[in-house]
Design an enzyme around this catalytic site. Structure first.
Site, PDB file in Angstrom:
ATOM      1  N   GLU A   1      42.925  51.521  46.322  1.00  0.00           N
ATOM      2  CA  GLU A   1      42.959  51.852  44.894  1.00  0.00           C
ATOM      3  C   GLU A   1      42.356  53.234  44.590  1.00  0.00           C
ATOM      4  O   GLU A   1      41.782  53.441  43.524  1.00  0.00           O
ATOM      5  CB  GLU A   1      42.239  50.773  44.074  1.00  0.00           C
ATOM      6  CG  GLU A   1      42.908  49.423  44.139  1.00  0.00           C
ATOM      7  CD  GLU A   1      42.255  48.390  43.239  1.00  0.00           C
ATOM      8  OE1 GLU A   1      42.972  47.586  42.629  1.00  0.00           O
ATOM      9  OE2 GLU A   1      41.005  48.382  43.158  1.00  0.00           O
TER      10      GLU A   1
ATOM     11  N   GLU B   1      48.244  43.387  45.130  1.00  0.00           N
ATOM     12  CA  GLU B   1      47.269  42.584  44.380  1.00  0.00           C
ATOM     13  C   GLU B   1      47.909  42.091  43.094  1.00  0.00           C
ATOM     14  O   GLU B   1      48.014  42.833  42.115  1.00  0.00           O
ATOM     15  CB  GLU B   1      45.989  43.384  44.082  1.00  0.00           C
ATOM     16  CG  GLU B   1      45.156  43.682  45.302  1.00  0.00           C
ATOM     17  CD  GLU B   1      43.778  44.266  44.967  1.00  0.00           C
ATOM     18  OE1 GLU B   1      43.358  44.186  43.788  1.00  0.00           O
ATOM     19  OE2 GLU B   1      43.138  44.811  45.882  1.00  0.00           O
TER      20      GLU B   1
END
Length: 842
Positions: free
Chosen positions: A182, A251
């Protein structure tokens, strides 16, 4: 890949095949991952190995496989694998090789997210604290000291996996690896160093020669050949940064993490299924549930600030490993429906058909007369009937129907036909939970010293930042100084003052002359806080002791690694001489509390003479340790420690850290709902539960940590609680239910291709957790039963089908009953009827 490496890989594969292993090639194209030359549609779920114990890994993996998963995804946690620079640890809950092999044994693939930054609401995002103290280091940017250590750890993990032949091309289960995590969300904060670091991380990963693809999640500038992937609640509109890369979702948040002082997050399965179906409708080929099993943040592993010990995440498998219904079952059916479309999904790009306002279809053709279709109603309020392929279909609002033959809608995301649970959580107080109280007279205690307690304290001018001082060896740092009140002309009476303390976080207990006068704290989103407290001072010198509390190190955000904790301003007013700023005064410091230094949590201290025992246990006192022995409850399942009566602290069972507790911190009274509408976009603040209550009162104790006889429970209570109300819970069974109507679809796995629109019909299907059998039926009605699971009553139209259901189910682990008048009778003609059943497994 270099020619030399390719030759070595081929030779290795020949050896493995000769020895009985099976080598698997893994590549990708713009449509999907390609495994052994075949494009694959894959369902994945996150299970973090340290958030439970090795003894239950196989059971969790089995349930994941039965739920329709193909892949298990996990982070790798650097701070516990290398707690000291150059010293590695891969044992117990951190035995990564054992975990990967357990997944392999079950026949599933692995996505290994090495990072080494994890986030994951894990302490310090998974970075080891020693990294912070390397001179000149800056995390996650083009910084030589950081890149050196990151490359060493990446190499360590990749090397370990190669040594054990765990990559797919070696005959192992690992088909994907991830570098970084991320970073795209924070990259701009690192200026020109951000893109340079991304390029370096990608090149370093590829040079590891894993022979499987690497991914970077939430990283739109991931350089070739790294696959950039999506993270979020919805990823149907995501597009990779190259047409040569597949559309992947690493995710998919099944709920959200829990923080102290916050309500409990909940994501309805209807919305979750809608998000997944939309993703595959729009060309997705790999999606991962974050989390499929969340588990527990044992000990001090929770990140922060103020992340709770439970990492349940509202996942299909709950914190204790039990199946959460209907989430698990409805997603299992979804996976089956998508799997039936796999050949079509990988054969072509979808053809879009607009069916009306907020209504559409995506059709995948395997050949001109062989297709699969997704029909979507993405309106958040209006149901609709659509015409497609010459047939009529009802689409509830915010739903997707899946047609594996472009004709029969075998699954709709809004129609939940899987079984349900009677209670919201595994240890709700029902007939299936046994509670064992601990006799109040059994407790011993130790009242620890306030302030400086040992000879390893030190003095320094000004207020020191806490993390740099404690090096995360403890949650606690004592700050001690003195406040002088002029004795001239003063009587012996106390002097009133006003103490103002401002802290970077996360909590602080304040003592004047060894008596507690105040407690201040922040929250997950705003960990810093200010507190103003009236104080009474004696003439002459007064002792001010501040116990600063760190409640999980920050794990997310730009430059999170340098965010500090602890007080930075202390001012006293009202003493007659204006404000006295103590911030730059001389302070004495002590890392940790006295009880920690004595090791009161350890088994070796259980019989120490330091402990006091008496008939009346002191309650509601700060900085006190409690100890008790309790007998192992019957059974083999996990335990829940009920700490609702305690304030704030930490717990240990047989020396194992259960985690931080804080039942005294109640969530706000607002922003919860009893009737959550799944329709419309979801975020973590929607559908919250238990407002006005503690985030967590029950704490997971793995059965493998329990001795057959007596067991030691130790509590460190920081602000005041009552141990006499502490109890231990175990499950003796489960209460299950289902309600299915004649109009509901048949089970997905009963559909037969080319069978037309007539197939087996709806069924009530019930199943118990492994080891339990259906022992009784508490309700069974066919007609129009009223109420919901746990509170059903017969309606005006009612046929008592108790004997039919009992005959089909009693004594079995699973059973099914066709929902049809031919089987159940017809109590009211020309009325659509439902079968409702409640059963007990034990």
């Amino acid at each position: 890949m270099e020619k030399k490496n390719l030759v070595e890989l081929v030779l290795l594969c020949v050896v493995l095949v000769f020895e009985g292993g099976v080598c698997t090639s893994v590549t990708y194209d713009g449509r999907a991952l390609v495994i052994d030359g075949k494009r694959r549609i894959l369902q994945s779920g996150s299970i973090h190995y340290p958030r439970t114990t090795p003894e239950v890994w196989p059971e969790l993996i089995r349930k994941a496989k039965e739920g329709g998963l193909d892949v298990i995804e996990t982070y790798v946690f650097w701070n516990y694998h290398e707690p000291v620079k150059g010293q590695y640890y891969f044992e117990g809950r951190f035995d990564l090789v054992r975990f990967v092999k357990a997944v392999h044994k079950a026949g599933l693939f692995v996505h290994l997210r090495i990072g080494p930054y994890a986030c994951a609401e894990w302490n310090y995002g998974g970075f080891p604290m020693w990294l912070h103290f390397i001179p000149g280091i800056q995390f996650r940017t083009t910084n030589a000291p950081f890149k050196t250590e990151m490359e060493i750890f990446l190499g360590k993990i990749v090397g370990l996996m190669k040594e054990e032949n765990l990559f797919a091309t070696q005959g192992g289960p690992i088909i994907l690896a991830q570098v970084e995590n991320e970073y795209g969300n924070v990259e701009d904060a690192y200026g020109v160093g951000g893109p340079l670091y991304v390029q370096w991380a990608a090149e370093t990963a590829v040079d590891m020669n894993t022979s499987v693809p690497w991914v970077m999640c939430a990283q739109s500038d991931a350089p070739d050949p790294i696959i950039n992937t999506c993270n979020g609640f919805y990823c149907d509109q995501f597009t990779p940064n190259s047409p040569s890369k597949p559309k992947m979702w690493t995710e998919n948040y099944v709920g959200w993490f829990l923080s102290f002082g916050y309500p409990i997050p909940h994501r309805p399965v209807e919305d979750l299924a809608f998000a997944v179906a939309r993703f595959y409708e729009y060309g997705g080929t790999f999606q991962n549930y974050y989390m499929y099993f969340g588990g527990s943040n044992f000990g001090r592993t929770a990140g922060g600030p103020l992340v709770a010990t439970s990492y349940d995440y509202d996942a299909p498998l709950d914190e204790y490993g039990f199946i959460r219904q209907p989430k698990w079952g409805h997603l299992r059916d979804l996976h089956k429906a998508i799997k039936l479309c796999e050949d079509h999904l990988v054969s072509s790009e979808p053809t879009h058909v607009q069916l009306g306002s907020n209504l559409e279809a995506h059709v995948y053709y395997k050949s001109s007369d062989d297709c699969a279709a997704f029909l979507a109603n993405y309106d958040s309020s209006q149901d609709a009937t659509v015409q497609f392929n010459g047939n009529s279909y009802v689409l509830p609002a915010w739903s997707v129907s899946i047609l594996p033959d472009c004709k029969v809608a075998i699954y709709n995301t809004a129609k939940v036909v899987s079984q349900r649970a009677v209670a919201d959580n595994s240890f709700a107080r029902t007939a299936t939970v046994r509670e064992t109280s601990i006799a109040p007279s059994s407790w011993s205690w130790y009242k620890e010293h306030v302030g400086i307690w040992g000879n390893n304290s030190f003095t320094s001018p000004g207020l020191l930042e806490q993390i740099n001082t404690t090096k995360d060896t403890s949650d606690f740092l004592w700050y001690t100084t003195s406040i002088y009140v002029d004795e001239k002309g003063a009587s012996n009476q106390e002097k009133d003052g006003l103490l103002s303390l401002v802290s970077l976080g996360h909590g602080a207990l304040v003592f004047i002359n060894k008596r507690v006068v105040g407690f201040g704290y922040g929250n997950h989103d705003l960990p810093n806080f200010a507190m103003t407290q009236k104080i009474n001072l004696n003439p002459g010198n007064n002792t001010l002791d501040v116990l600063s509390m760190m409640i999980g190190l920050q794990n997310y955000g730009p430059w999170f690694d340098v965010q500090g904790t602890g007080p930075f301003s202390v001012v006293v007013d009202g003493l007659g001489n204006g404000k006295t700023d103590l911030s730059s005064a001389e302070w004495t410091y002590q890392v940790g509390t006295e009880g920690e230094h004595l090791g009161l949590d350890r088994i070796s201290m259980a019989n120490s003479s330091l402990w006091t025992k008496g008939k009346i246990v002191p309650v509601n006192e700060s900085l006190i340790w409690y100890k008790v022995m309790f007998s192992a409850p019957e059974g083999t399942g996990p335990l829940a420690l009920n700490l609702a009566s305690m304030g704030k602290g930490q717990a240990w069972v047989n020396g194992q850290g259960i985690g931080r507790y804080w039942p005294a911190y109640l969530s706000p009274m607002t922003d919860c709902t009893d009737n959550c509408d799944y329709r419309g976009n979801y975020d973590q603040s929607k559908c919250q539960k238990d407002c006005g209550k503690p985030a967590q009162t029950l704490y997971h104790v793995p059965r493998s940590w329990i001795n057959p006889g007596q067991n030691l429970l130790v509590l460190h209570e920081e602000i005041g609680g009552d141990p006499s109300e502490v109890s231990v819970l175990t499950r003796t069974g489960q209460e299950i239910c289902a309600v299915i109507s004649e109009a509901d679809p048949s089970p997905v796995d009963s559909w037969i291709p080319n069978s037309g629109f007539t197939w087996n019909g709806p069924q009530v299907r019930l199943s118990c957790e492994a080891g339990w059998l259906i022992t009784s039926i508490s309700f069974a009605s066919f007609g129009n039963p009223q109420g919901s699971c746990g509170s059903f009553v017969p309606g005006a139209c009612h046929s008592d089908v108790m004997s039919t259901v009992e005959q089909a189910c009693i004594g079995r682990e699973a059973c099914s009953i066709p929902v049809t008048s031919n089987t159940l009778g017809d109590p009211c003609l020309n009325v659509c009827k439902s079968l409702a059943v409640e059963a007990l497994c034990s």
